[in-house]
Design a protein around this motif. Structure first.
Motif, PDB file in Angstrom:
ATOM      1  N   ASP A 129       2.300  -0.252  13.336  1.00 30.74           N
ATOM      2  CA  ASP A 129       2.383  -1.307  13.781  1.00 30.74           C
ATOM      3  C   ASP A 129       2.379  -1.475  15.518  1.00 30.74           C
ATOM      4  O   ASP A 129       1.822  -2.701  16.081  1.00 30.74           O
ATOM      5  CB  ASP A 129       3.517  -2.814  12.878  1.00 30.74           C
ATOM      6  CG  ASP A 129       3.160  -3.070  11.545  1.00 30.74           C
ATOM      7  OD1 ASP A 129       1.936  -2.681  11.103  1.00 30.74           O
ATOM      8  OD2 ASP A 129       4.394  -3.212  11.154  1.00 30.74           O
ATOM      9  N   ASP A 171       2.966   0.591   2.426  1.00 32.78           N
ATOM     10  CA  ASP A 171       2.566  -0.965   2.019  1.00 32.78           C
ATOM     11  C   ASP A 171       3.389  -0.920   0.568  1.00 32.78           C
ATOM     12  O   ASP A 171       4.567  -2.032   0.769  1.00 32.78           O
ATOM     13  CB  ASP A 171       1.169  -1.210   0.899  1.00 32.78           C
ATOM     14  CG  ASP A 171       0.179  -1.815   1.715  1.00 32.78           C
ATOM     15  OD1 ASP A 171       0.477  -1.440   2.778  1.00 32.78           O
ATOM     16  OD2 ASP A 171      -0.754  -1.576   1.790  1.00 32.78           O
ATOM     17  N   GLU A 201      -1.070   2.867   0.931  1.00 30.64           N
ATOM     18  CA  GLU A 201      -0.177   2.514  -0.551  1.00 30.64           C
ATOM     19  C   GLU A 201       0.828   2.393  -0.289  1.00 30.64           C
ATOM     20  O   GLU A 201       1.779   1.793  -0.217  1.00 30.64           O
ATOM     21  CB  GLU A 201      -1.124   3.018  -1.292  1.00 30.64           C
ATOM     22  CG  GLU A 201      -0.904   2.184  -3.010  1.00 30.64           C
ATOM     23  CD  GLU A 201      -1.147   2.786  -4.333  1.00 30.64           C
ATOM     24  OE1 GLU A 201      -0.984   2.761  -5.047  1.00 30.64           O
ATOM     25  OE2 GLU A 201      -1.592   3.358  -4.343  1.00 30.64           O
ATOM     26  N   ARG A 214       6.314  -1.221   3.307  1.00 35.09           N
ATOM     27  CA  ARG A 214       7.052  -2.353   3.794  1.00 35.09           C
ATOM     28  C   ARG A 214       7.369  -3.633   2.728  1.00 35.09           C
ATOM     29  O   ARG A 214       8.623  -4.823   3.265  1.00 35.09           O
ATOM     30  CB  ARG A 214       5.141  -2.672   4.231  1.00 35.09           C
ATOM     31  CG  ARG A 214       5.490  -3.286   4.877  1.00 35.09           C
ATOM     32  CD  ARG A 214       4.442  -4.621   5.806  1.00 35.09           C
ATOM     33  NE  ARG A 214       3.521  -3.166   6.816  1.00 35.09           N
ATOM     34  CZ  ARG A 214       3.613  -2.810   7.245  1.00 35.09           C
ATOM     35  NH1 ARG A 214       4.061  -3.240   8.364  1.00 35.09           N
ATOM     36  NH2 ARG A 214       2.618  -1.619   7.665  1.00 35.09           N
ATOM     37  N   SER A 215       6.922  -3.674   1.857  1.00 33.15           N
ATOM     38  CA  SER A 215       7.120  -4.602   0.222  1.00 33.15           C
ATOM     39  C   SER A 215       8.875  -4.682   0.177  1.00 33.15           C
ATOM     40  O   SER A 215       9.804  -5.623  -0.484  1.00 33.15           O
ATOM     41  CB  SER A 215       6.846  -4.389  -1.033  1.00 33.15           C
ATOM     42  OG  SER A 215       6.998  -3.247  -1.708  1.00 33.15           O
TER      43      SER A 215
END
Length: 334
Positions: A45, A315, A312, A318-319
Motif C-alpha cells: 500500500d 487479500d 489473492e 487483509r481480510s
C-alpha cells in the motif's frame, strides 16, 4: 524465475525476473515457504517508508541452499536447509556500534528494502542463515522470523511470573506474544474485535478473551502489548494499565499516525512506554523455541497458496479470515 512484484504502491503482479546471483559471502536459496505479515500489506500500500519500488517482498522465509558465493562463512553447501534472518545492518553506524543493529541508520531487510522471498529463489547473506532441524518443515521455518520479533518484544517490555498481561490483537503476532508471555508465567488476557480469532487464543491458554477492552469491566493490567498498530487499540491498552504499568507498542502503524496518551498519567503513574523494532539478537533463540515445541505452530499455519496466487494471498491476509498466510513458491495450482 517467477516472483511477486510490487511495481509501485497498489500495483501488484506475478511475473518473470532475473534469477539471483550470489555475491561475495552470499548464498542463493530455493524458497520453500514465505509468510505474509502486516508489513507486507504496508509495502503493497506504500505505507512502509524504507521500501523502494519496484520490489519483490517477502521477509519471513525458509528454503534450501542451491548456490554458494565466494568466501562464504559457515561451511554452507548446496542442499542445506535453512531459515533466514532478513536483517541487513550496516555494522558501522552509531546504533550498530552500540549493539542496536535494528535501529541501524542504514537499516535494511531482505524483502523490505531489497528483493525478498515471494519468489522461486532469493539471494541472502550466508551469515544470516540458520540451519533448519530435520524435523521442522519449511513452513515452520518461515515462522521463525515472526517468533524472533515477538522474542525481542517480550525482552523489551519485560515479564514476571504471575503478572497480568493484556494482549490487544489475536492475529499471528498477538498469539505468538501470548504464548511467549505464558511461557514466562504471565496470566494473559487477549482482546480482538475479530471475535472469530478469540477461540484460538482461549485454546492456547488465555485466561480471558474479549471483543473489546471495554468488556473487561475496568480491569487493570501490569502490562499491555498492542499487536495491531491501530491508534484506538494503543490508546485503550494504555488506559487499561495500573499505576506503574508498562505498554509495548508492537504493531506497525502508519508513519503519520498519532496517539493521545495522558502525559500526566505517564508522569504521575510512572507508566513506561516502549517500542519494539523487528529482530535483534533474537533469531537463534526463536529457532530454538520453535524447534523445541515451545510455540504451537500448527495452530497458526492456516492458509498456504501458490506463488501465482500471491495477490489473492494478500487479500486473504487483509481480510483477517485466517492467521498465518504463507506462499509456497514450489506449489502448483493444478
Amino acid at each position: 524465475m517467477r516472483a511477486a512484484i510490487v511495481d509501485q504502491p497498489g500495483s501488484i503482479r506475478v511475473g518473470d525476473v532475473p534469477d539471483p546471483v550470489p555475491r561475495e559471502r552470499q548464498v542463493v536459496l530455493r524458497v520453500g515457504a514465505t509468510g505474509i505479515c502486516g508489513t507486507d500489506l504496508h509495502i503493497a500500500d506504500g505505507h512502509f517508508p524504507p521500501t523502494p519500488y519496484p520490489i519483490v517482498p517477502g521477509h519471513e522465509f525458509a528454503g534450501e541452499i542451491v548456490e554458494v558465493g565466494n568466501d562464504v562463512p559457515g561451511g554452507w553447501r548446496p542442499g542445506d536447509r535453512v531459515a533466514v534472518d532478513p536483517s541487513l545492518f550496516c555494522g558501522y553506524c552509531g546504533p550498530c556500534h552500540a549493539g542496536h543493529g535494528n535501529l541501524c541508520e542504514n537499516w535494511g531487510a531482505t524483502g523490505d528494502t531489497v528483493d525478498g522471498a515471494f519468489a522461486e529463489y532469493v539471494a541472502v547473506p550466508a551469515a544470516n542463515c540458520y540451519r533448519l532441524p530435520d524435523h521442522l518443515s519449511y513452513q515452520q521455518g518461515a515462522l521463525v522470523e515472526p517468533v524472533s520479533c515477538a522474542v525481542h518484544g517480550v525482552r523489551r517490555v519485560g515479564v514476571e511470573a504471575g503478572e497480568r498481561f493484556l494482549v490487544v490483537g489475536a492475529g499471528t503476532m498477538g498469539l505468538l506474544m501470548q504464548q511467549l508471555l505464558q511461557r514466562a508465567g504471565a496470566r494473559v488476557t487477549v482482546v480482538d474485535r475479530n471475535t472469530a480469532r478469540l477461540g484460538r487464543a482461549k485454546e492456547l491458554g488465555a485466561q480471558a478473551v474479549a471483543g473489546d477492552v471495554t468488556e473487561l469491566d475496568g480491569e487493570r493490567f501490569d502490562a499491555a502489548a498492542d499487536c495491531t498498530g491501530a491508534v484506538p487499540a494503543i490508546e485503550a491498552a494504555f488506559d487499561s494499565l495500573r499505576r506503574g504499568g508498562r505498554l509495548l507498542v508492537f504493531g506497525v502503524a502508519p508513519a503519520e499516525a498519532r496517539v493521545a496518551l495522558s502525559p500526566f498519567r505517564i508522569y504521575n503513574d510512572e507508566i513506561t512506554v516502549v517500542g519494539s523494532m523487528a529482530v535483534l539478537h533474537s533469531y537463534g533463540a526463536a529457532l530454538d523455541l520453535v524447534a523445541g515445541g515451545a510455540v504451537d505452530t500448527a495452530s497458526l499455519l492456516t492458509d498456504s497458496l501458490s506463488l501465482e496466487r500471491f495477490p489473492e494471498a494478500l487479500d486473504l491476509m487483509r481480510s483477517g479470515a485466517g492467521l498465518k498466510v504463507q506462499v509456497l513458491p514450489g506449489a502448483s495450482d493444478a
